[in-house]
Design a protein around this motif. Structure first.
Motif, PDB file in Angstrom:
ATOM      1  N   ARG A   1      -5.507   1.411   2.256  1.00  0.00           N
ATOM      2  CA  ARG A   1      -6.224   2.455   1.764  1.00  0.00           C
ATOM      3  C   ARG A   1      -7.159   1.852   0.336  1.00  0.00           C
ATOM      4  O   ARG A   1      -8.318   1.456   0.352  1.00  0.00           O
ATOM      5  N   TRP A   2      -5.565   1.245   0.087  1.00  0.00           N
ATOM      6  CA  TRP A   2      -6.374   0.831  -1.738  1.00  0.00           C
ATOM      7  C   TRP A   2      -6.043  -0.670  -1.196  1.00  0.00           C
ATOM      8  O   TRP A   2      -7.072  -1.315  -2.157  1.00  0.00           O
ATOM      9  N   VAL A   3      -5.431  -1.511  -0.951  1.00  0.00           N
ATOM     10  CA  VAL A   3      -5.496  -2.943  -0.017  1.00  0.00           C
ATOM     11  C   VAL A   3      -6.686  -3.497   0.210  1.00  0.00           C
ATOM     12  O   VAL A   3      -7.131  -4.551  -0.138  1.00  0.00           O
ATOM     13  N   ASP A   4      -7.405  -2.315   0.740  1.00  0.00           N
ATOM     14  CA  ASP A   4      -8.587  -3.051   1.780  1.00  0.00           C
ATOM     15  C   ASP A   4      -9.916  -2.839   0.516  1.00  0.00           C
ATOM     16  O   ASP A   4     -10.454  -3.648   0.527  1.00  0.00           O
ATOM     17  N   SER A   5      -9.555  -2.101  -0.322  1.00  0.00           N
ATOM     18  CA  SER A   5     -10.638  -1.721  -0.865  1.00  0.00           C
ATOM     19  C   SER A   5     -10.181  -1.934  -2.308  1.00  0.00           C
ATOM     20  O   SER A   5     -12.246  -2.646  -2.737  1.00  0.00           O
ATOM     21  N   TYR A   6      -9.287  -3.149  -2.611  1.00  0.00           N
ATOM     22  CA  TYR A   6      -8.535  -3.504  -3.587  1.00  0.00           C
ATOM     23  C   TYR A   6      -8.902  -5.048  -4.054  1.00  0.00           C
ATOM     24  O   TYR A   6      -8.775  -5.671  -4.042  1.00  0.00           O
ATOM     25  N   ALA A   7      -8.875  -5.130  -1.879  1.00  0.00           N
ATOM     26  CA  ALA A   7      -8.484  -7.182  -1.576  1.00  0.00           C
ATOM     27  C   ALA A   7      -9.429  -8.339  -2.629  1.00  0.00           C
ATOM     28  O   ALA A   7     -10.826  -7.869  -2.655  1.00  0.00           O
ATOM     29  N   ALA A   8      -8.386  -8.687  -2.849  1.00  0.00           N
ATOM     30  CA  ALA A   8      -8.777 -10.067  -4.212  1.00  0.00           C
ATOM     31  C   ALA A   8     -10.703 -11.120  -2.634  1.00  0.00           C
ATOM     32  O   ALA A   8     -10.863 -11.944  -3.417  1.00  0.00           O
ATOM     33  N   LYS A   9      -9.878 -11.132  -1.375  1.00  0.00           N
ATOM     34  CA  LYS A   9     -11.004 -11.842  -0.727  1.00  0.00           C
ATOM     35  C   LYS A   9     -11.199 -11.050   0.693  1.00  0.00           C
ATOM     36  O   LYS A   9     -10.602 -10.087   1.002  1.00  0.00           O
ATOM     37  N   GLU A  10     -12.368 -11.743   1.136  1.00  0.00           N
ATOM     38  CA  GLU A  10     -12.710 -10.832   1.917  1.00  0.00           C
ATOM     39  C   GLU A  10     -12.486 -11.066   3.617  1.00  0.00           C
ATOM     40  O   GLU A  10     -12.193 -12.383   3.896  1.00  0.00           O
ATOM     41  N   GLY A  11     -11.428  -9.752   4.055  1.00  0.00           N
ATOM     42  CA  GLY A  11     -11.500 -10.473   5.001  1.00  0.00           C
ATOM     43  C   GLY A  11     -10.203  -9.688   5.049  1.00  0.00           C
ATOM     44  O   GLY A  11      -8.737  -9.821   6.297  1.00  0.00           O
ATOM     45  N   ILE A  12      -9.276  -9.219   3.983  1.00  0.00           N
ATOM     46  CA  ILE A  12      -7.976  -9.347   3.883  1.00  0.00           C
ATOM     47  C   ILE A  12      -7.892  -7.802   3.070  1.00  0.00           C
ATOM     48  O   ILE A  12      -8.411  -6.869   3.127  1.00  0.00           O
ATOM     49  N   SER A  13      -6.496  -7.332   4.767  1.00  0.00           N
ATOM     50  CA  SER A  13      -6.287  -6.315   5.068  1.00  0.00           C
ATOM     51  C   SER A  13      -4.420  -5.729   4.351  1.00  0.00           C
ATOM     52  O   SER A  13      -4.080  -6.895   4.165  1.00  0.00           O
ATOM     53  N   ALA A  14      -4.136  -4.799   4.286  1.00  0.00           N
ATOM     54  CA  ALA A  14      -2.358  -4.921   3.959  1.00  0.00           C
ATOM     55  C   ALA A  14      -1.346  -5.095   5.402  1.00  0.00           C
ATOM     56  O   ALA A  14      -2.747  -5.189   6.628  1.00  0.00           O
ATOM     57  N   THR A  15      -0.667  -5.291   4.981  1.00  0.00           N
ATOM     58  CA  THR A  15       0.400  -5.882   6.225  1.00  0.00           C
ATOM     59  C   THR A  15       1.577  -4.727   7.057  1.00  0.00           C
ATOM     60  O   THR A  15       1.540  -4.087   5.690  1.00  0.00           O
ATOM     61  N   THR A  16       1.728  -5.025   7.226  1.00  0.00           N
ATOM     62  CA  THR A  16       2.797  -3.747   8.321  1.00  0.00           C
ATOM     63  C   THR A  16       3.814  -3.982   8.423  1.00  0.00           C
ATOM     64  O   THR A  16       4.372  -5.494   9.397  1.00  0.00           O
ATOM     65  N   PRO A  17       4.977  -3.332   8.888  1.00  0.00           N
ATOM     66  CA  PRO A  17       6.089  -4.075   9.832  1.00  0.00           C
ATOM     67  C   PRO A  17       5.838  -4.317  10.700  1.00  0.00           C
ATOM     68  O   PRO A  17       6.143  -5.332  11.325  1.00  0.00           O
ATOM     69  N   ASP A  18       4.718  -4.091  11.718  1.00  0.00           N
ATOM     70  CA  ASP A  18       4.512  -3.932  13.263  1.00  0.00           C
ATOM     71  C   ASP A  18       4.084  -5.322  12.798  1.00  0.00           C
ATOM     72  O   ASP A  18       4.032  -6.285  13.283  1.00  0.00           O
ATOM     73  N   ASN A  19       2.952  -5.576  11.667  1.00  0.00           N
ATOM     74  CA  ASN A  19       2.236  -6.429  11.587  1.00  0.00           C
ATOM     75  C   ASN A  19       2.788  -8.024  11.472  1.00  0.00           C
ATOM     76  O   ASN A  19       2.637  -9.382  12.026  1.00  0.00           O
TER      77      ASN A  19
END
Length: 384
Positions: A126-144
């Protein structure tokens, strides 16, 4: 051994969070600040080495209210006389690295070296996607991470390059950088100024800025100590071994912890540096110290409610739990220390969950009954 406290950043007791939107209630946030001020002052008096917090944003529910690493660390530093403020850490997929380098260096001066910092990748979409420093960057998870998917690869690439830029800014008077994600100065340079040529560096004969530098450089040279927040994959271990960052591992699986340490030591050797278990990682967990078995069960239930409601759906496993009497907790720390050789212990505690009196008693009991088995007090009163 050095001891650190780590807060989660909870605003509101369980019943207040269950009522909804606790993070936006001003009276709860004011109480949160007052309680944290008290914990910082107590920890400073007791001899803890550091007090740290992670970075999280948009947490309107009240689970993790740590929305500015630098500002909050200044708050910690201003209310302690000798204790260090710890940033655990800047989530570098959501920041301009040069700005972060300058901000940390400035904070390092304000606290005259009572600062250490970590860097993280960001797991909360929710916040990493909204604050991402570069387009296309999202959060990562243990499954990722396990799947090594495209999202994780982009996140990791941006994170690693950003940390390298920060270190370059800290250790250079002026520098340039051109990588996959960042270019400083921007392509073609920037418009110069006569004073740059007279009193500074980085401008060419045609008046174009070709290199930049931060001001100030860090108070600590070459820079504040660096930590890798909550390492769990071998690629992350390899990165921190190359970059000389100490991992923080909150796991009771000592086989896993030892594997991480061994990988770190091997990777450091490949990078031309000698490392020990103490260089590789710090250890720790969630502190629940009590002689009362019924109280221990209630504490565990309260903390696991928080973990089950918030962290488990995000793919985060429960942390190591240091629960029981002083003897039981000391035995667990001792076994881990003998196996891993760490010289720093990070303790999460009931900040936010519990009333201040309960937390204060627990911290005092830890310092009087557990800490002396692993440390002595230095001349300034800090446990070492």
């Amino acid at each position: 051994m050095r001891f650190h406290l780590m807060q989660t950043g909870v605003v509101g007791r369980r019943h207040e969070i269950e009522a909804g939107m606790a993070g936006q209630r001003p009276e709860l946030y004011q109480r949160f600040l007052e309680e944290v001020r008290g914990y910082v002052q107590l920890a400073d008096e007791l001899g803890f080495y550091g007090y740290c917090q992670p970075e999280h944003h948009l947490q309107i529910e009240g689970f993790e209210a740590n929305n500015h690493p630098g500002m909050f660390s200044l708050f910690v530093g201003q209310h302690a006389k000798r204790m260090h403020a710890g940033i655990m850490g800047y989530t570098m997929t959501t920041h301009n690295p040069v700005r972060v380098a300058e901000e940390i260096a400035t904070l390092d001066h304000m606290l005259q070296g009572r600062l250490y910092c970590g860097f993280t990748r960001g797991y909360h979409a929710r916040w990493v996607d909204s604050y991402a420093a570069k387009e296309g960057i999202s959060a990562t998870t243990p499954d990722n991470v396990k799947a090594r998917d495209e999202q994780d690869a982009k996140n990791r690439s941006l994170f690693e390059e950003s940390v390298r830029v920060i270190k370059k800014a800290w250790t250079s008077d002026v520098f340039s950088h051109k990588g996959e994600h960042w270019e400083f100065p921007p392509n073609g340079g920037s418009t110069g100024h006569p004073a740059y040529a007279k009193y500074g560096k980085g401008q060419d004969a045609d008046g174009i800025v070709r290199e930049i530098g931060i001001a100030p450089l860090p108070y600590q040279r070459p820079h504040p100590p660096i930590y890798g927040g909550f390492a769990a994959s071998m690629r992350t271990v390899d990165f921190w071994a190359r970059e000389e960052g100490k991992m923080i591992v909150l796991s009771d699986n000592l086989d896993f912890c030892e594997t991480l340490n061994n990988r770190y030591i091997e990777s450091a050797a490949k990078a031309g540096r000698t490392a020990t278990g103490a260089d590789a990682s710090a250890w720790g967990g969630f502190l629940m110290l009590t002689d009362d078995k019924d109280r221990a069960a209630r504490l565990l239930e309260e903390h696991m409610w928080f973990w089950d409601e918030w962290f488990i759906p995000l793919g985060q496993r429960p942390p190591n739990v240091l629960i029981g009497t002083a003897d039981e907790i000391a035995d667990k720390i001792g076994r881990a220390h003998d196996r891993l050789g760490f010289d720093e212990l990070f303790l999460m505690f009931g900040q936010g969950h519990l009333e201040p009196e309960a937390n204060q008693e627990e911290l005092e009991q830890f310092v009087s009954k557990v800490a002396p088995r692993f440390s002595v007090k230095a001349a300034d009163g800090t446990l070492v």
